[in-house]
Write a protein that holds these residues in place. Structure first.
Motif, short mmCIF file in Angstrom:
data_model
loop_
_atom_site.label_atom_id
_atom_site.label_comp_id
_atom_site.label_asym_id
_atom_site.label_seq_id
_atom_site.Cartn_x
_atom_site.Cartn_y
_atom_site.Cartn_z
N ILE A 185 0.84 -1.20 0.00
CA ILE A 185 0.00 0.00 0.00
C ILE A 185 0.87 1.25 0.00
N SER A 186 1.95 1.21 0.75
CA SER A 186 2.88 2.34 0.79
C SER A 186 3.47 2.62 -0.59
N GLN A 187 3.82 1.56 -1.32
CA GLN A 187 4.34 1.73 -2.69
C GLN A 187 3.28 2.34 -3.61
N TRP A 188 2.04 1.87 -3.47
CA TRP A 188 0.96 2.43 -4.29
C TRP A 188 0.79 3.92 -4.01
N LYS A 189 0.82 4.27 -2.73
CA LYS A 189 0.66 5.67 -2.35
C LYS A 189 1.79 6.51 -2.94
N LYS A 190 3.02 6.02 -2.84
CA LYS A 190 4.17 6.74 -3.38
C LYS A 190 4.05 6.88 -4.90
N ARG A 191 3.68 5.80 -5.57
CA ARG A 191 3.50 5.86 -7.03
C ARG A 191 2.42 6.86 -7.41
N TYR A 192 1.32 6.86 -6.64
CA TYR A 192 0.23 7.79 -6.92
C TYR A 192 0.70 9.23 -6.82
N GLU A 235 4.04 9.43 -9.79
CA GLU A 235 3.95 9.06 -11.21
C GLU A 235 2.63 9.55 -11.79
N GLU A 236 2.72 10.51 -12.68
CA GLU A 236 1.54 11.14 -13.26
C GLU A 236 0.64 10.14 -14.01
N GLU A 237 1.23 9.26 -14.80
CA GLU A 237 0.44 8.29 -15.58
C GLU A 237 -0.34 7.36 -14.65
N PHE A 238 0.31 6.87 -13.63
CA PHE A 238 -0.33 5.98 -12.66
C PHE A 238 -1.47 6.73 -11.96
N ALA A 239 -1.21 7.95 -11.53
CA ALA A 239 -2.22 8.75 -10.83
C ALA A 239 -3.44 9.00 -11.72
N GLU A 240 -3.22 9.26 -13.01
CA GLU A 240 -4.33 9.49 -13.93
C GLU A 240 -5.20 8.24 -14.06
N ARG A 241 -4.56 7.06 -14.17
CA ARG A 241 -5.32 5.80 -14.27
C ARG A 241 -6.15 5.58 -13.01
N ILE A 242 -5.54 5.80 -11.86
CA ILE A 242 -6.24 5.59 -10.59
C ILE A 242 -7.36 6.61 -10.42
#
Length: 78
Positions: free
Chosen positions: A48-55, A58-65
Motif C-alpha cells: 500500500i505504501s508503494q501504491w501511495k508513493k507511485r500515486y 507518477e503522473e500516468e499511474f495517478a491518472e489511471r487511478i
C-alpha cells in the motif's frame, strides 16, 4: 540456481488498478493509519505504501487511478 521461493505464501499477488484505487480511496477517507488499513484489508503495508508513493510521484499511474476513483464515486451516487 535457487531452490527456495521465499515470496509471501510462495506466490506474488496481483492487484488490478481498480483494487488499488479502492484501497487508496479507503486509505484517504479513513481515520485509520496505514498499518491498520493494511491489516484490515489483508494487503501488505509495504504494498500500500508503494501504491501511495507511485500515486504521488507518477503522473500516468495517478491518472489511471483517478479515472477509476471517479467511476467508483459515480456508482455510489446512483
Amino acid at each position: 540456481m535457487r531452490k527456495l521461493n521465499l515470496t509471501r505464501k510462495g506466490r506474488r499477488r496481483g492487484y488490478s488498478d481498480a483494487r488499488i484505487a479502492q484501497v487508496l480511496l479507503f486509505l484517504d477517507r479513513s481515520d485509520k493509519g496505514l498499518n491498520r488499513v493494511a491489516k484490515e484489508l489483508d494487503i501488505p503495508r509495504g504494498t500500500i505504501s508503494q501504491w501511495k508513493k507511485r500515486y504521488l510521484d507518477e503522473e500516468e499511474f495517478a491518472e489511471r487511478i483517478d479515472k477509476l476513483i471517479d467511476l467508483e464515486e459515480e456508482g455510489r451516487e446512483e
